[in-house]
Scaffold this motif. Structure first.
Motif, PDB file in Angstrom:
ATOM      1  N   ILE A 182       0.849  -0.987   0.374  1.00 44.58           N
ATOM      2  CA  ILE A 182      -0.025  -0.304   0.082  1.00 44.58           C
ATOM      3  C   ILE A 182       0.768   1.371   0.002  1.00 44.58           C
ATOM      4  O   ILE A 182       0.752   1.783  -0.502  1.00 44.58           O
ATOM      5  CB  ILE A 182      -0.543   0.268   0.827  1.00 44.58           C
ATOM      6  N   ASP A 183       1.700   1.579   0.378  1.00 43.88           N
ATOM      7  CA  ASP A 183       2.548   2.638   1.210  1.00 43.88           C
ATOM      8  C   ASP A 183       3.570   2.604  -0.917  1.00 43.88           C
ATOM      9  O   ASP A 183       3.641   3.674  -1.128  1.00 43.88           O
ATOM     10  CB  ASP A 183       4.151   2.202   1.703  1.00 43.88           C
ATOM     11  N   HIS A 184       3.589   1.499  -1.324  1.00 41.20           N
ATOM     12  CA  HIS A 184       4.185   1.832  -2.175  1.00 41.20           C
ATOM     13  C   HIS A 184       3.272   1.938  -3.695  1.00 41.20           C
ATOM     14  O   HIS A 184       4.179   3.030  -4.554  1.00 41.20           O
ATOM     15  CB  HIS A 184       4.794   0.185  -3.460  1.00 41.20           C
ATOM     16  N   LEU A 185       2.358   1.765  -3.278  1.00 40.96           N
ATOM     17  CA  LEU A 185       1.432   2.796  -4.913  1.00 40.96           C
ATOM     18  C   LEU A 185       1.298   3.789  -3.827  1.00 40.96           C
ATOM     19  O   LEU A 185       1.316   4.355  -5.133  1.00 40.96           O
ATOM     20  CB  LEU A 185      -0.282   1.346  -4.228  1.00 40.96           C
ATOM     21  N   ASN A 186       1.399   4.158  -2.875  1.00 38.47           N
ATOM     22  CA  ASN A 186       0.855   5.611  -2.884  1.00 38.47           C
ATOM     23  C   ASN A 186       2.294   6.211  -2.711  1.00 38.47           C
ATOM     24  O   ASN A 186       2.031   7.536  -3.893  1.00 38.47           O
ATOM     25  CB  ASN A 186       1.079   5.913  -1.658  1.00 38.47           C
ATOM     26  N   GLN A 187       3.706   5.781  -2.954  1.00 39.48           N
ATOM     27  CA  GLN A 187       4.899   5.978  -3.311  1.00 39.48           C
ATOM     28  C   GLN A 187       4.799   6.590  -4.962  1.00 39.48           C
ATOM     29  O   GLN A 187       5.360   7.374  -5.272  1.00 39.48           O
ATOM     30  CB  GLN A 187       6.028   6.068  -2.996  1.00 39.48           C
ATOM     31  N   THR A 188       4.288   5.103  -5.850  1.00 40.49           N
ATOM     32  CA  THR A 188       4.092   5.571  -7.184  1.00 40.49           C
ATOM     33  C   THR A 188       3.051   6.660  -7.558  1.00 40.49           C
ATOM     34  O   THR A 188       3.804   6.758  -8.531  1.00 40.49           O
ATOM     35  CB  THR A 188       3.806   3.875  -7.251  1.00 40.49           C
ATOM     36  N   ALA A 189       2.199   6.391  -7.184  1.00 40.89           N
ATOM     37  CA  ALA A 189       1.203   8.078  -7.410  1.00 40.89           C
ATOM     38  C   ALA A 189       2.137   8.654  -7.752  1.00 40.89           C
ATOM     39  O   ALA A 189       1.674   9.744  -8.339  1.00 40.89           O
ATOM     40  CB  ALA A 189      -0.295   7.769  -6.624  1.00 40.89           C
ATOM     41  N   TRP A 241       5.116   9.498  -7.588  1.00 42.50           N
ATOM     42  CA  TRP A 241       6.286   9.239  -8.601  1.00 42.50           C
ATOM     43  C   TRP A 241       5.870   9.556  -9.316  1.00 42.50           C
ATOM     44  O   TRP A 241       6.611  10.736 -10.370  1.00 42.50           O
ATOM     45  CB  TRP A 241       6.662   8.240  -8.111  1.00 42.50           C
ATOM     46  N   ALA A 242       4.845   9.173  -9.742  1.00 45.69           N
ATOM     47  CA  ALA A 242       4.296   9.102 -11.696  1.00 45.69           C
ATOM     48  C   ALA A 242       3.628  10.693 -12.196  1.00 45.69           C
ATOM     49  O   ALA A 242       3.838  11.644 -12.963  1.00 45.69           O
ATOM     50  CB  ALA A 242       3.325   8.695 -11.696  1.00 45.69           C
ATOM     51  N   GLN A 243       3.268  11.349 -10.891  1.00 47.68           N
ATOM     52  CA  GLN A 243       2.731  12.800 -10.533  1.00 47.68           C
ATOM     53  C   GLN A 243       3.502  13.785 -10.788  1.00 47.68           C
ATOM     54  O   GLN A 243       3.863  14.888 -11.621  1.00 47.68           O
ATOM     55  CB  GLN A 243       1.876  12.876  -9.348  1.00 47.68           C
ATOM     56  N   ALA A 244       4.890  14.110  -9.733  1.00 45.88           N
ATOM     57  CA  ALA A 244       5.704  14.727  -9.564  1.00 45.88           C
ATOM     58  C   ALA A 244       7.229  14.343 -10.337  1.00 45.88           C
ATOM     59  O   ALA A 244       7.393  15.541 -11.005  1.00 45.88           O
ATOM     60  CB  ALA A 244       5.659  15.274  -7.602  1.00 45.88           C
ATOM     61  N   ARG A 245       7.379  13.147 -10.305  1.00 44.91           N
ATOM     62  CA  ARG A 245       8.857  12.547 -10.872  1.00 44.91           C
ATOM     63  C   ARG A 245       9.011  12.073 -12.864  1.00 44.91           C
ATOM     64  O   ARG A 245      10.034  12.496 -12.600  1.00 44.91           O
ATOM     65  CB  ARG A 245      10.042  12.315  -9.760  1.00 44.91           C
ATOM     66  N   ALA A 246       8.385  11.673 -12.636  1.00 39.45           N
ATOM     67  CA  ALA A 246       8.074  10.642 -13.610  1.00 39.45           C
ATOM     68  C   ALA A 246       8.468  11.151 -14.855  1.00 39.45           C
ATOM     69  O   ALA A 246       7.802  11.880 -15.289  1.00 39.45           O
ATOM     70  CB  ALA A 246       7.109   9.238 -13.889  1.00 39.45           C
ATOM     71  N   SER A 247       8.995  11.193 -16.030  1.00 39.65           N
ATOM     72  CA  SER A 247       9.429  11.516 -17.440  1.00 39.65           C
ATOM     73  C   SER A 247       8.406  10.743 -18.488  1.00 39.65           C
ATOM     74  O   SER A 247       7.501   9.699 -17.065  1.00 39.65           O
ATOM     75  CB  SER A 247      10.990  11.311 -17.968  1.00 39.65           C
TER      76      SER A 247
END
Length: 133
Positions: free
Chosen positions: A85-92, A94-100
């Motif tokens: 669950i924590d990883h899913l939140n961190q992935t969201a 990441w996708a919103q703020a840092r992912a290219s």
């Protein structure tokens, strides 16, 4: 040191353990470990090693270890889910703020399929619980 050692040692392996009887009462005053059994947690099975016969103390120690190990593995499993669950939140985040764009392209389909699969299972299980199945 020998007074602090347990009478049995459990070498963890897939689905169980190899069980050794620990002996420190010998002439060389060294630790000897004699394999006495193999445990399969999935089958709830204890198989004596070779021609060995387990005594009541061995059997009780192995059964106690099996119970403690199953409890520990269940706790670890739920902890892993909380980490997911924590990883899913961190992935969201990441996708919103840092992912290219290239990074998103590389993972989007796999993430969407995995999340769709998980959602399908969770919704079905919740519906079963609510309907009393």
């Amino acid at each position: 040191m020998s007074g602090d050692l347990p009478k049995h040692y459990f070498r963890i392996r897939d689905n169980g353990a190899t069980v050794f009887r620990v002996d420190t009462e010998n002439r060389q005053r060294r630790i000897d470990m004699d394999q006495i059994a193999v445990v399969n947690l999935n089958k709830d099975e204890i198989r004596p090693h070779g021609e060995r016969e387990l005594n009541a103390e061995d059997e009780a120690a192995i059964r106690a270890w099996m119970s403690e190990r199953k409890t520990l593995l269940a706790m670890r499993e739920i902890d892993d889910i909380h980490r997911a669950i924590d990883h899913l939140n961190q992935t969201a985040q990441w996708a919103q703020a840092r992912a290219s764009q290239d990074q998103l392209e590389a993972v989007t389909d796999a993430l969407l399929l995995a999340m769709h699969d998980l959602r399908t299972v969770l919704v079905r299980k919740k519906a079963d619980r609510l309907s009393g199945r």
